[in-house]
Design an enzyme around this catalytic site. Sequence first.
Site, PDB file in Angstrom:
ATOM      1  N   SER A 150      10.172  42.778 -18.573  1.00 14.59           N
ATOM      2  CA  SER A 150       9.051  42.018 -19.120  1.00 14.59           C
ATOM      3  C   SER A 150       8.128  43.003 -19.827  1.00 14.59           C
ATOM      4  O   SER A 150       8.186  44.216 -19.570  1.00 14.59           O
ATOM      5  CB  SER A 150       8.293  41.320 -17.981  1.00 14.59           C
ATOM      6  OG  SER A 150       7.049  40.809 -18.408  1.00 14.59           O
ATOM      7  N   TYR A 160       4.699  40.895  -9.631  1.00 15.40           N
ATOM      8  CA  TYR A 160       5.636  40.711 -10.742  1.00 15.40           C
ATOM      9  C   TYR A 160       5.713  41.976 -11.587  1.00 15.40           C
ATOM     10  O   TYR A 160       6.806  42.447 -11.931  1.00 15.40           O
ATOM     11  CB  TYR A 160       5.170  39.521 -11.582  1.00 15.40           C
ATOM     12  CG  TYR A 160       6.062  39.152 -12.738  1.00 15.40           C
ATOM     13  CD1 TYR A 160       7.160  38.314 -12.557  1.00 15.40           C
ATOM     14  CD2 TYR A 160       5.803  39.621 -14.022  1.00 15.40           C
ATOM     15  CE1 TYR A 160       7.969  37.958 -13.613  1.00 15.40           C
ATOM     16  CE2 TYR A 160       6.607  39.274 -15.096  1.00 15.40           C
ATOM     17  CZ  TYR A 160       7.690  38.444 -14.888  1.00 15.40           C
ATOM     18  OH  TYR A 160       8.502  38.099 -15.938  1.00 15.40           O
TER      19      TYR A 160
END
Length: 252
Positions: free
Chosen positions: A145, A158
């Site tokens: 990401s 995350y």
Amino acid sequence: MSALEGRAGLVTGAAGGIGRASAVRMAAEGAAVLVADLESEKARGEETVAMIRAAGGTAEFAACDVTLSEDAERLVALTVEHFGRLDFAHNNAGIGGGGKRIGDIDDELFDRVIAVNLRGVFLGMKYQIQQMLRGGGGAIVNTSSNAGLRGVKLIGAYAAAKHGVVGLTKTAAMEYAEDGIRVNAVCPAAINTRWIQRADPERAREIARPQAMKRFGEPEEVAAAVAWLCSDDASFVTGVAMPVDAGSVAGW
């Protein structure tokens, strides 16, 4: 000749979003694809398979939990059983987990996010690499990401997991380069998936704010990068954490 003609591989988290787009794109490029996702997502996973077959491609569905070593090993075995080989893998399965500052994150949530987003990638790579060593090489692409390349408020677990994915990717690339195995990662920004669609509109806008291009990306735009990284066109590319992010990490 299509870029992946005659090859076979697997995609996790392929019942929707980036995973579905990746599986469909790989099949469109000529590959046979094992579509993998949770048992609870079987109906949507079978939809992905149906989409591929309707377009003339080859695909099978397999239920799995990427946090379980035995499931990760079984996915590789099933790919070889169905298609005779494993040339590529896209370790894409992941979950969100945000909304709180680090001091307020529940221990259980942190552990779950790490289990799916980081341990799941590690386990996938472990057994994929073992098979690729037997099979003469291959290509692995992991979904990280833009939060794996910089800090992002309110998604500490995350971000930690996705930074870990980049570390695993680069390390594996260095360890197995001379064995004919290339390992790369894609690092998407705000992509138009179910997660974005269900997010509070203001939160969704906040996520896209650092991007130079303010629109949300489409899963197919990430899938195009994944397919390229798995193809011979990227034969000299390994250890890359590739932003697919509308310029979000390029600068301010």
